[in-house]
Each structure stands twice: as structure tokens, then as C-alpha cells.
Scaffold this motif. Structure first.
Motif, PDB file in Angstrom:
ATOM      1  N   GLN A 255      -1.507  -4.663  -0.053  1.00  0.00           N
ATOM      2  CA  GLN A 255      -2.339  -5.812   0.285  1.00  0.00           C
ATOM      3  C   GLN A 255      -2.001  -6.340   1.679  1.00  0.00           C
ATOM      4  O   GLN A 255      -2.879  -6.744   2.434  1.00  0.00           O
ATOM      5  CB  GLN A 255      -2.113  -6.934  -0.739  1.00  0.00           C
ATOM      6  CG  GLN A 255      -2.817  -6.722  -2.062  1.00  0.00           C
ATOM      7  CD  GLN A 255      -4.296  -7.053  -1.967  1.00  0.00           C
ATOM      8  OE1 GLN A 255      -4.681  -8.079  -1.436  1.00  0.00           O
ATOM      9  NE2 GLN A 255      -5.133  -6.155  -2.475  1.00  0.00           N
ATOM     10  N   LEU A 256      -0.716  -6.334   1.992  1.00  0.00           N
ATOM     11  CA  LEU A 256      -0.255  -6.890   3.260  1.00  0.00           C
ATOM     12  C   LEU A 256       1.004  -6.152   3.697  1.00  0.00           C
ATOM     13  O   LEU A 256       1.883  -5.859   2.868  1.00  0.00           O
ATOM     14  CB  LEU A 256       0.057  -8.383   3.104  1.00  0.00           C
ATOM     15  CG  LEU A 256       0.565  -9.128   4.340  1.00  0.00           C
ATOM     16  CD1 LEU A 256      -0.536  -9.223   5.405  1.00  0.00           C
ATOM     17  CD2 LEU A 256       1.039 -10.536   3.966  1.00  0.00           C
ATOM     18  N   GLY A 257       1.108  -5.860   4.985  1.00  0.00           N
ATOM     19  CA  GLY A 257       2.281  -5.170   5.501  1.00  0.00           C
ATOM     20  C   GLY A 257       2.765  -5.788   6.797  1.00  0.00           C
ATOM     21  O   GLY A 257       2.032  -6.514   7.482  1.00  0.00           O
ATOM     22  N   TYR A 258       4.007  -5.469   7.123  1.00  0.00           N
ATOM     23  CA  TYR A 258       4.595  -5.966   8.368  1.00  0.00           C
ATOM     24  C   TYR A 258       5.460  -4.870   8.974  1.00  0.00           C
ATOM     25  O   TYR A 258       6.218  -4.193   8.275  1.00  0.00           O
ATOM     26  CB  TYR A 258       5.457  -7.205   8.108  1.00  0.00           C
ATOM     27  CG  TYR A 258       6.220  -7.668   9.330  1.00  0.00           C
ATOM     28  CD1 TYR A 258       5.551  -8.251  10.399  1.00  0.00           C
ATOM     29  CD2 TYR A 258       7.603  -7.496   9.425  1.00  0.00           C
ATOM     30  CE1 TYR A 258       6.243  -8.658  11.531  1.00  0.00           C
ATOM     31  CE2 TYR A 258       8.300  -7.901  10.553  1.00  0.00           C
ATOM     32  CZ  TYR A 258       7.616  -8.483  11.604  1.00  0.00           C
ATOM     33  OH  TYR A 258       8.301  -8.878  12.729  1.00  0.00           O
TER      34      TYR A 258
ATOM     35  N   ALA B 232       4.597 -12.431  -1.857  1.00  0.00           N
ATOM     36  CA  ALA B 232       4.821 -11.351  -2.823  1.00  0.00           C
ATOM     37  C   ALA B 232       5.375 -11.889  -4.138  1.00  0.00           C
ATOM     38  O   ALA B 232       5.020 -11.405  -5.224  1.00  0.00           O
ATOM     39  CB  ALA B 232       5.774 -10.326  -2.227  1.00  0.00           C
ATOM     40  N   ASN B 233       6.237 -12.893  -4.059  1.00  0.00           N
ATOM     41  CA  ASN B 233       6.786 -13.494  -5.283  1.00  0.00           C
ATOM     42  C   ASN B 233       5.714 -14.181  -6.117  1.00  0.00           C
ATOM     43  O   ASN B 233       5.806 -14.214  -7.346  1.00  0.00           O
ATOM     44  CB  ASN B 233       7.885 -14.494  -4.921  1.00  0.00           C
ATOM     45  CG  ASN B 233       9.216 -13.817  -4.628  1.00  0.00           C
ATOM     46  OD1 ASN B 233       9.568 -12.840  -5.276  1.00  0.00           O
ATOM     47  ND2 ASN B 233       9.941 -14.325  -3.645  1.00  0.00           N
TER      48      ASN B 233
ATOM     49  N   PHE C  49       3.193  -4.909  -1.321  1.00  0.00           N
ATOM     50  CA  PHE C  49       3.478  -5.287   0.055  1.00  0.00           C
ATOM     51  C   PHE C  49       4.448  -4.278   0.649  1.00  0.00           C
ATOM     52  O   PHE C  49       5.085  -3.510  -0.065  1.00  0.00           O
ATOM     53  CB  PHE C  49       4.081  -6.699   0.097  1.00  0.00           C
ATOM     54  CG  PHE C  49       3.199  -7.761  -0.513  1.00  0.00           C
ATOM     55  CD1 PHE C  49       2.390  -8.548   0.285  1.00  0.00           C
ATOM     56  CD2 PHE C  49       3.172  -7.959  -1.893  1.00  0.00           C
ATOM     57  CE1 PHE C  49       1.563  -9.520  -0.269  1.00  0.00           C
ATOM     58  CE2 PHE C  49       2.349  -8.919  -2.467  1.00  0.00           C
ATOM     59  CZ  PHE C  49       1.550  -9.708  -1.644  1.00  0.00           C
ATOM     60  N   VAL C  50       4.580  -4.314   2.002  1.00  0.00           N
ATOM     61  CA  VAL C  50       5.492  -3.387   2.658  1.00  0.00           C
ATOM     62  C   VAL C  50       6.058  -4.043   3.914  1.00  0.00           C
ATOM     63  O   VAL C  50       5.361  -4.770   4.620  1.00  0.00           O
ATOM     64  CB  VAL C  50       4.781  -2.060   3.008  1.00  0.00           C
ATOM     65  CG1 VAL C  50       3.621  -2.292   3.979  1.00  0.00           C
ATOM     66  CG2 VAL C  50       5.754  -1.037   3.568  1.00  0.00           C
ATOM     67  N   VAL C  51       7.327  -3.769   4.172  1.00  0.00           N
ATOM     68  CA  VAL C  51       7.987  -4.206   5.399  1.00  0.00           C
ATOM     69  C   VAL C  51       8.701  -2.999   5.988  1.00  0.00           C
ATOM     70  O   VAL C  51       9.546  -2.385   5.336  1.00  0.00           O
ATOM     71  CB  VAL C  51       9.006  -5.337   5.142  1.00  0.00           C
ATOM     72  CG1 VAL C  51       9.789  -5.653   6.419  1.00  0.00           C
ATOM     73  CG2 VAL C  51       8.301  -6.588   4.631  1.00  0.00           C
ATOM     74  N   ALA C  52       8.355  -2.656   7.229  1.00  0.00           N
ATOM     75  CA  ALA C  52       8.975  -1.503   7.898  1.00  0.00           C
ATOM     76  C   ALA C  52       9.708  -1.968   9.145  1.00  0.00           C
ATOM     77  O   ALA C  52       9.203  -2.804   9.900  1.00  0.00           O
ATOM     78  CB  ALA C  52       7.910  -0.471   8.274  1.00  0.00           C
ATOM     79  N   GLY C  53      10.908  -1.435   9.342  1.00  0.00           N
ATOM     80  CA  GLY C  53      11.681  -1.772  10.532  1.00  0.00           C
ATOM     81  C   GLY C  53      13.164  -1.756  10.233  1.00  0.00           C
ATOM     82  O   GLY C  53      13.582  -2.008   9.101  1.00  0.00           O
ATOM     83  N   PRO C  54      13.986  -1.476  11.245  1.00  0.00           N
ATOM     84  CA  PRO C  54      15.433  -1.364  11.043  1.00  0.00           C
ATOM     85  C   PRO C  54      16.173  -2.687  11.170  1.00  0.00           C
ATOM     86  O   PRO C  54      15.601  -3.707  11.554  1.00  0.00           O
ATOM     87  CB  PRO C  54      15.856  -0.416  12.163  1.00  0.00           C
ATOM     88  CG  PRO C  54      14.887  -0.717  13.269  1.00  0.00           C
ATOM     89  CD  PRO C  54      13.579  -1.055  12.598  1.00  0.00           C
TER      90      PRO C  54
ATOM     91  N   VAL D 188       7.662  -5.314  -3.025  1.00  0.00           N
ATOM     92  CA  VAL D 188       7.745  -5.108  -1.574  1.00  0.00           C
ATOM     93  C   VAL D 188       8.482  -3.798  -1.306  1.00  0.00           C
ATOM     94  O   VAL D 188       9.654  -3.652  -1.631  1.00  0.00           O
ATOM     95  CB  VAL D 188       8.476  -6.264  -0.864  1.00  0.00           C
ATOM     96  CG1 VAL D 188       8.624  -5.946   0.628  1.00  0.00           C
ATOM     97  CG2 VAL D 188       7.730  -7.571  -1.053  1.00  0.00           C
ATOM     98  N   LYS D 189       7.805  -2.856  -0.697  1.00  0.00           N
ATOM     99  CA  LYS D 189       8.426  -1.584  -0.325  1.00  0.00           C
ATOM    100  C   LYS D 189       9.103  -1.753   1.036  1.00  0.00           C
ATOM    101  O   LYS D 189       8.550  -2.375   1.944  1.00  0.00           O
ATOM    102  CB  LYS D 189       7.375  -0.472  -0.239  1.00  0.00           C
ATOM    103  CG  LYS D 189       7.950   0.884   0.181  1.00  0.00           C
ATOM    104  CD  LYS D 189       6.869   1.946   0.213  1.00  0.00           C
ATOM    105  CE  LYS D 189       7.399   3.288   0.710  1.00  0.00           C
ATOM    106  NZ  LYS D 189       8.479   3.817  -0.138  1.00  0.00           N
TER     107      LYS D 189
END
Length: 363
Positions: free
Chosen positions: A188-191, A211-212, A219-224, A236-237
Motif C-alpha cells: 500500500q505504501l513504501g519508503y 501500519a500498526n 508496507f515496505v521500508v528499504a535502506g541501510p 512492514v517488510k
């Protein structure tokens, strides 16, 4: 008589590695545009363990990419690239940026420019007497200060720091690589973004808290570099690092994408991030925090959505009709093609250079 093709030398943080920095994709887009416009570019990159162990490539199809190990090697082997270039650019966060800048501004025969991909952070550093890659004495030595931040910041650079010429040169996006793709929506939403302390409260409010509350959505959050103590909801992936070649697939797998701006950029205003342009080029509608000047990049409610609370984000996810969502993404993409593509940014840089060359020839 048409302007001649330019020979450009860039000394920057990294072209080869996008790991934990937004500089690489910015340079890649700009350099590709320059090549397509007929200009020649040499990129000089300092060998650093962090980047050399996380490289996306060792050579570029769009420029000559050279790695050097020290200032001494830079001066001994690549002086001609500085002396003979029509334009020499030194980028922010370049290792040993001050001594390199002092050398470049004295040795170069053509136009010299400082390209600040981190302008609000740079100005904050200068106020704290932190001269990691530029100092107040060096700013007037460059012919032009190219800033990721426009608006009033350009006046600050000229009036307070005595830059002869300060111009906005925003990031851009390679519209051959970032484009709409028809595929099933995973989230639905990513960052997408590297962790930073000042962005985390907004990520918490605009994605984690959402997400809660929307437990049936994904949902997804990508980044180190995210701390291990962050409590991610089960829906949340997490993706630790996403190479640029996978960005388009990432964006187009979302219904909406989230843009979060660093505190210094919000305070300065007029500072769009490369992620903003990438998502828009893919035709994915964006939900963003607000900063002054955003409406000069995208038209709110028509090309972008502004969020100030968790409830705002939930409302957008649940209440915007599908036809309106798609239309918004397409309008944002058209804005990118018109004003912020790699070609448009390359033309802008070339125009700045020709302008400065005419001024210097008049002297």
C-alpha cells in the motif's frame, strides 16, 4: 554559432557506489544527460573501502571513470583533466574537498564549480566551523556554486559567503530507467531511504504508525543503517539495501510512495530529494511531508499529496479513488519529463557553463 560541446571533469564522492548515499544516482543521471547532449565527462573518485566493497560497477558507459588513492596521485596523474577542462566540478563530501578545491580553483583554466548536493547541511557545518569539504574562503574562489537547494539559500550563498554566482541545480532522474510499469501491487505504501535520526520521527508517524493501525495492509521500508532496536510491525517488510537497478520495480510495486525530508532541508526549503523525482518518473503517486518551495516542484493535491499526520496518510490510502490515484501519478511524471529529467538537468548545467564562459571572455 552553436555552443561547443563541453569537456567536463567532476571530482565527487562516488559514482560507482550507491551504498548509503544519494550522490551516485545524482551524478549518474546528470552525466548520462550530458553524454546524450554531446558533452564529454571524466569522473574522478577517491578509493574508499566502504564504497569499493559495495560498488555497482567499475566503469561507466557514459563517462571516463577514474579511481585515485590520494591527493598526491590526483595531482600527479590527472592534472591535465583539471587544466584542460571547460568545466571542473568538485562535489560536496568529496574527501579532502578543501585542499582539492584550493588546487582546482588555482590550476583550472576553464570554469570551476562547487556542486553542493547537501547545501543545508553544508551551511550548518560552516556555522559550526566544520570545514570538512569546503570553507568560507574557498566559496568565492569557485566561479559558480551549484546548489541542490534553491530559493533564499542562493541569496545566502552570494550575500553572506560571497559566491560570485549561486544557481540551483536540483537532482534529476534518468527517465529511461525510471518509468511506469504495469505489475501487481505488493504494498500500500513504501519508503526508500537511508536511516537518519531526523527523518525517523516522520517515518514513525507516516508509515510505522499507519501500519500498526492498518493491520490488513502491507508496507515496505528499504535502506541501510537502521538500528536493530526499531520495532517494525509484522506487516512492514524491510529491505536493507536496494541497488538503483531495482528502484523502478520497487516503486511500481507500491500504490503510494512516501517522501521524507531531512530537517535541515525542511528548514531551508526548495530542496527536493532524488527519491521524489524517481518515484514521480515511475508514475507512482507520492505522499510527502511539507517544506517551503514544494509547490514550485509539484502542484499539491494535483501532482503530490501533503501529509502532516498519521490520519492524513490513512485518509489518502483509504479514500482516494483508483482513477484519481493513477491520474495524479501521471501528472507528476509529466512534470518530471518537462522539468527534471536527466536531459533537462544536463541542458541546465551546460547553459550555466556557457553563461559563465561568456562572462569570463568579456573580462
Amino acid at each position: 554559432m552553436p555552443n561547443k560541446p563541453l569537456h567536463i571533469t567532476i571530482i565527487g564522492l562516488s559514482l560507482s557506489s550507491s551504498w548509503g548515499n544519494g550522490h551516485a544516482t545524482t551524478y549518474r543521471s546528470l552525466i548520462k544527460g550530458l553524454k546524450e547532449e554531446g558533452h564529454q565527462v571524466t569522473f574522478l573518485e577517491r578509493e574508499k573501502d566502504w564504497y569499493s566493497s559495495h560498488r555497482d560497477f567499475d566503469s561507466s558507459p557514459d563517462c571516463r571513470l577514474v579511481f585515485y588513492t590520494s591527493i598526491q596521485e590526483l595531482k600527479e596523474k590527472y592534472s591535465n583533466e583539471i587544466i584542460q577542462a571547460d568545466l571542473v566540478i568538485v562535489g560536496s563530501f568529496t574527501p579532502d574537498g578543501v585542499p582539492i578545491g584550493e588546487w582546482v580553483t588555482k590550476a583550472a583554466k576553464g570554469i570551476t564549480a562547487f556542486y553542493d548536493i547537501d547545501t543545508p547541511i553544508t551551511l550548518s557545518k560552516l556555522k559550526e566551523n566544520d570545514f570538512e569539504y569546503i570553507n568560507p574562503e574557498l566559496i568565492p574562489a569557485y566561479d559558480i556554486y551549484l546548489s541542490f537547494t534553491g530559493g533564499p539559500t542562493l541569496d545566502v550563498l552570494e550575500d553572506e559567503y560571497q559566491s560570485p554566482t549561486a544557481r540551483a541545480l536540483y537532482c534529476s532522474v534518468d527517465t529511461d530507467l525510471y518509468l511506469p510499469e504495469s505489475k501487481p501491487e505488493k504494498w500500500q505504501l513504501g519508503y526508500l531511504g537511508t536511516y537518519s535520526d531526523d527523518r525517523q520521527p516522520s517515518l514513525q508517524r507516516f508509515l510505522i504508525d499507519v501500519a500498526n493501525k492498518l493491520e490488513e495492509s502491507t508496507f515496505v521500508v528499504a535502506g541501510p543503517q537502521y538500528p536493530e532496536n526499531i520495532e517494525w510491525p509484522e506487516n512492514v517488510k524491510r529491505i536493507d539495501h536496494l541497488p538503483p537497478g531495482e528502484h523502478c520495480n520497487f516503486y511500481t510495486s507500491q500504490r503510494f510512495t512516501l517522501n521524507i525530508t531531512r530537517k535541515a532541508m525542511i528548514e531551508a526549503g526548495f530542496a527536493p530529494s532524488v527519491r521524489l523525482f524517481e518515484a514521480a518518473a515511475c508514475g507512482v503517486p507520492i505522499i510527502s511531508d511539507y517544506w517551503e518551495g514544494l509547490d514550485t516542484i509539484f502542484q499539491p493535491d494535483e501532482e503530490i499529496l501533503i501529509a502532516r499526520s498519521t490520519e492524513d496518510v490513512i485518509g489518502y490510502l483509504q479514500n482516494i479513488p483508483e482513477e484519481s490515484r493513477i491520474d495524479m501519478g501521471e501528472k507528476a511524471r509529466q512534470r518530471i519529463l518537462k522539468e527534471h529529467s536527466h536531459i533537462q538537468r544536463a541542458k541546465q548545467l551546460a547553459d550555466y557553463t556557457y553563461e559563465m564562459m561568456k562572462i569570463e571572455s568579456a573580462w
